[in-house]
Design an enzyme around this catalytic site. Structure first.
Site, mmCIF file in Angstrom:
data_model
loop_
_atom_site.group_PDB
_atom_site.id
_atom_site.type_symbol
_atom_site.label_atom_id
_atom_site.label_comp_id
_atom_site.label_asym_id
_atom_site.label_seq_id
_atom_site.Cartn_x
_atom_site.Cartn_y
_atom_site.Cartn_z
ATOM 1 N N ARG A 233 -10.956 -0.573 9.435
ATOM 2 C CA ARG A 233 -10.509 -1.844 8.651
ATOM 3 C C ARG A 233 -11.686 -2.395 7.852
ATOM 4 O O ARG A 233 -11.281 -3.377 7.019
ATOM 5 C CB ARG A 233 -10.049 -2.676 10.073
ATOM 6 C CG ARG A 233 -9.404 -4.011 9.500
ATOM 7 C CD ARG A 233 -8.561 -4.787 10.549
ATOM 8 N NE ARG A 233 -7.725 -5.987 9.867
ATOM 9 C CZ ARG A 233 -6.846 -6.722 10.394
ATOM 10 N NH1 ARG A 233 -6.538 -6.297 11.630
ATOM 11 N NH2 ARG A 233 -6.360 -7.713 9.987
ATOM 12 N N HIS B 71 -11.254 -16.586 -5.134
ATOM 13 C CA HIS B 71 -11.772 -15.425 -4.031
ATOM 14 C C HIS B 71 -11.490 -14.188 -4.928
ATOM 15 O O HIS B 71 -12.295 -13.143 -4.850
ATOM 16 C CB HIS B 71 -10.724 -15.683 -2.712
ATOM 17 C CG HIS B 71 -11.218 -14.586 -1.910
ATOM 18 N ND1 HIS B 71 -12.517 -14.451 -1.514
ATOM 19 C CD2 HIS B 71 -10.492 -13.534 -1.426
ATOM 20 C CE1 HIS B 71 -12.235 -13.267 -0.641
ATOM 21 N NE2 HIS B 71 -11.122 -12.559 -0.629
ATOM 22 N N GLU C 110 -7.041 -7.667 -4.990
ATOM 23 C CA GLU C 110 -6.930 -6.782 -3.554
ATOM 24 C C GLU C 110 -6.079 -5.783 -3.630
ATOM 25 O O GLU C 110 -6.178 -4.667 -3.052
ATOM 26 C CB GLU C 110 -6.025 -7.956 -2.650
ATOM 27 C CG GLU C 110 -7.112 -9.186 -2.238
ATOM 28 C CD GLU C 110 -8.257 -9.108 -1.476
ATOM 29 O OE1 GLU C 110 -8.587 -7.986 -1.068
ATOM 30 O OE2 GLU C 110 -9.298 -10.029 -1.517
ATOM 31 N N LYS D 49 -4.717 -11.287 11.668
ATOM 32 C CA LYS D 49 -6.207 -12.067 11.950
ATOM 33 C C LYS D 49 -5.894 -13.689 11.354
ATOM 34 O O LYS D 49 -5.520 -13.840 10.247
ATOM 35 C CB LYS D 49 -7.137 -11.602 10.601
ATOM 36 C CG LYS D 49 -8.022 -10.552 11.157
ATOM 37 C CD LYS D 49 -9.185 -10.204 10.154
ATOM 38 C CE LYS D 49 -9.976 -8.891 10.260
ATOM 39 N NZ LYS D 49 -11.049 -8.505 9.087
ATOM 40 N N HIS E 120 -18.235 -12.558 -0.959
ATOM 41 C CA HIS E 120 -18.654 -14.131 -0.187
ATOM 42 C C HIS E 120 -20.060 -14.790 -0.759
ATOM 43 O O HIS E 120 -20.246 -16.006 -0.558
ATOM 44 C CB HIS E 120 -19.035 -13.620 1.173
ATOM 45 C CG HIS E 120 -17.448 -13.158 1.912
ATOM 46 N ND1 HIS E 120 -17.407 -12.420 2.952
ATOM 47 C CD2 HIS E 120 -16.513 -13.584 1.330
ATOM 48 C CE1 HIS E 120 -16.335 -12.226 3.040
ATOM 49 N NE2 HIS E 120 -15.360 -12.967 2.103
ATOM 50 N N GLU F 101 -10.774 -4.034 13.841
ATOM 51 C CA GLU F 101 -11.928 -3.667 13.162
ATOM 52 C C GLU F 101 -13.136 -3.237 13.844
ATOM 53 O O GLU F 101 -14.458 -3.585 13.700
ATOM 54 C CB GLU F 101 -12.422 -5.118 12.152
ATOM 55 C CG GLU F 101 -13.132 -4.636 11.103
ATOM 56 C CD GLU F 101 -13.340 -6.028 10.022
ATOM 57 O OE1 GLU F 101 -12.368 -6.889 9.927
ATOM 58 O OE2 GLU F 101 -14.534 -6.100 9.713
ATOM 59 N N HIS G 97 -16.525 -7.543 -0.721
ATOM 60 C CA HIS G 97 -16.022 -8.933 -0.131
ATOM 61 C C HIS G 97 -17.749 -9.304 -0.066
ATOM 62 O O HIS G 97 -17.702 -10.455 0.117
ATOM 63 C CB HIS G 97 -15.344 -8.699 0.918
ATOM 64 C CG HIS G 97 -13.937 -8.757 0.576
ATOM 65 N ND1 HIS G 97 -13.291 -7.819 -0.255
ATOM 66 C CD2 HIS G 97 -12.917 -9.789 0.651
ATOM 67 C CE1 HIS G 97 -12.011 -8.152 -0.617
ATOM 68 N NE2 HIS G 97 -11.786 -9.321 0.117
ATOM 69 N N LYS H 20 -2.025 -1.723 3.719
ATOM 70 C CA LYS H 20 -2.719 -2.637 4.498
ATOM 71 C C LYS H 20 -2.232 -2.479 5.980
ATOM 72 O O LYS H 20 -3.118 -2.281 6.888
ATOM 73 C CB LYS H 20 -2.548 -3.990 4.311
ATOM 74 C CG LYS H 20 -3.044 -5.418 5.066
ATOM 75 C CD LYS H 20 -4.475 -5.359 4.860
ATOM 76 C CE LYS H 20 -5.021 -6.306 6.053
ATOM 77 N NZ LYS H 20 -4.811 -7.750 6.049
ATOM 78 N N ASN I 182 -13.165 -4.558 3.486
ATOM 79 C CA ASN I 182 -14.104 -5.382 2.912
ATOM 80 C C ASN I 182 -14.883 -5.106 1.480
ATOM 81 O O ASN I 182 -15.786 -5.711 1.213
ATOM 82 C CB ASN I 182 -15.287 -5.761 3.915
ATOM 83 C CG ASN I 182 -14.754 -6.340 5.124
ATOM 84 O OD1 ASN I 182 -13.747 -7.370 5.035
ATOM 85 N ND2 ASN I 182 -15.272 -6.204 6.435
ATOM 86 N N ARG J 201 -1.222 -21.576 24.533
ATOM 87 C CA ARG J 201 -1.809 -20.256 24.899
ATOM 88 C C ARG J 201 -1.064 -19.250 23.954
ATOM 89 O O ARG J 201 -1.121 -17.918 24.390
ATOM 90 C CB ARG J 201 -1.685 -19.752 26.352
ATOM 91 C CG ARG J 201 -2.722 -20.884 27.099
ATOM 92 C CD ARG J 201 -3.044 -20.094 28.490
ATOM 93 N NE ARG J 201 -4.059 -20.997 29.020
ATOM 94 C CZ ARG J 201 -3.512 -21.806 30.224
ATOM 95 N NH1 ARG J 201 -2.220 -21.778 30.255
ATOM 96 N NH2 ARG J 201 -4.387 -22.615 30.625
HETATM 97 N N1 GLY Z 1 -8.719 -9.273 5.021
HETATM 98 C C1 GLY Z 1 -9.187 -8.222 5.844
HETATM 99 C C2 GLY Z 1 -8.481 -7.708 7.114
HETATM 100 O O1 GLY Z 1 -7.459 -8.170 7.322
HETATM 101 O O2 GLY Z 1 -9.180 -6.915 7.907
#
Ligand code: GLY
Length: 362
Positions: A241, A265, A185, A143, A252, A237, A248, A227, A245, A121
């Site tokens: 946040r 990418h 990025e 993430k 994608h 998000e 992106h 970041k 994107n 957990r």
């Molecule tokens: N890579 C996008 C984020 O971390 O929200």
């Protein structure tokens, strides 16, 4: 060495940045997650190099790490890999306080992070990114997750690390194409938040591409600060946040439309940012100079800004419209208002989006 502190309401952690930091990894992990056992998850391409350095540093600091490797291909970022990684940890009876340390690029960090989020957990997690993309984006912000046949990153969690250790010397052995992808990025961060960073990358492109040590530390530090600031404002998000994107949604569709084989990418993100900036000009959101400046800088660092052999626009539109971010048949996009500011836009007519795709072919 530089330190960026990421501070959240119930958690804070340092992001340590500097050349040669892998040698101090063990000492830093001991401070962040004091325990004598640990799991070390390593990209199998760097087992003998950065993986060995991480292992010996952990051992010198008194850890007895259980080491496991994984293949860092997108098709290995799966629950099957996660299950395979649990076994040696369970066999070694690793406990809740034993940290998981992931050494590698974004795929290893995301998969290793999901192992850390779910093993017993949740156990402490340490990110040790060795690609520029992972340093400035994936390793910061918690993430973690894996792909499913239905799509990328569909299973996962928010599991913030207790520590991020970025050894900028690892960039010196990164394949050039991967390094350049990470710059997409960085340039993205300039467009969404920091015009000075955008200009700094432009002015220092030679030093950056020449892998000058102090330029690399400054590049990574400035981007990690952006970041981290975005994550501190909006960890889960719910709002800003999503600005990360930018480019992106187009990217994608390019990646999916070319079966993840043709473009890396960062290359897809580069094309996606050009398309998004042109769309913003075309719909009157921002001055054409933004798309022009962006295209010039992306080309200067070696990123693609045109792609004559993209799949048909109708195919790319279909992929975009099946994305989870679609509302009322319209795509949700992040578009620039000016250099340094973007908005989330959900009412762009589909024919304008199709024209932006077409513009990439010329
Ligand atoms: N890579 C996008 C984020 O971390 O929200």
């Amino acid at each position: 060495m530089a330190t960026v502190d990421l501070v959240l309401p119930h958690h804070r952690y340092p992001i340590q940045i500097g050349p040669g930091l892998l040698a101090d990894l063990g000492k830093m992990v001991r401070e962040a997650a004091p325990h004598n056992r640990a799991t070390l998850i390593i990209d199998d391409k760097i087992t003998e190099t950065h993986g060995a350095a991480a292992r010996s540093s952990l051992e010198s600091a008194g850890f007895d790490p259980v080491a496991a490797t994984m293949h860092a291909g997108e098709d290995h970022k799966t629950l099957a890999t996660v299950e395979k990684l649990y076994h040696p940890m369970l066999d070694a009876r690793l406990e809740r306080k034993s940290p998981v340390v992931a050494v590698g690029g974004g795929i290893v960090g995301d998969t290793g992070g999901f192992v850390a989020a779910s093993y017993l957990r949740g156990v402490p997690f340490v990110q040790c990114p060795t690609t520029l993309l992972a340093m400035v984006d994936a390793s910061v912000g918690g993430k973690v997750g894996v792909n499913m046949p239905q799509g990328k990153n569909l299973i996962g969690a928010f599991h913030q690390p207790v520590l991020v250790v970025i050894d900028t010397d690892t960039l010196k052995t990164l394949p050039k194409r991967d390094f350049i992808c990470g710059l997409a990025e960085c340039i993205k961060h300039g467009v969404i938040r920091d015009p000075d960073l955008f200009d700094w990358i432009d002015q220092n492109a030679d030093a950056i591409l020449g892998l000058d040590s102090s330029a690399l530390v400054e590049l990574v530090e400035r981007n990690v600060r952006i970041k981290a600031a975005v994550v501190m404002e909006d960890e889960k998000e719910a709002g800003v946040r999503a600005h990360l994107n930018f480019g992106h949604t187009f990217a994608h569709a390019i990646e999916a439309g070319t079966e993840y084989g043709k473009y890396l990418h960062g290359e897809a993100v580069s094309l996606g940012m050009v398309a998004a900036a042109r769309l913003a000009t075309d719909t009157g959101r921002c001055d054409a100079a933004v798309a022009d400046k962006l295209t010039v800088l992306l080309s200067k660092v070696g990123l693609p800004t045109t792609a004559k052999d993209l799949p048909a626009t109708s195919k790319l539109m279909d992929i975009m419209l099946s994305d989870k971010k679609v509302a009322d048949g319209k795509v949700r996009l992040v578009l620039p208002d000016k250099l340094g500011a973007v908005s989330i836009v959900s009412d762009t007519p589909n024919d304008r989006v199709a024209s932006a795709w077409d513009s990439l072919r010329s």
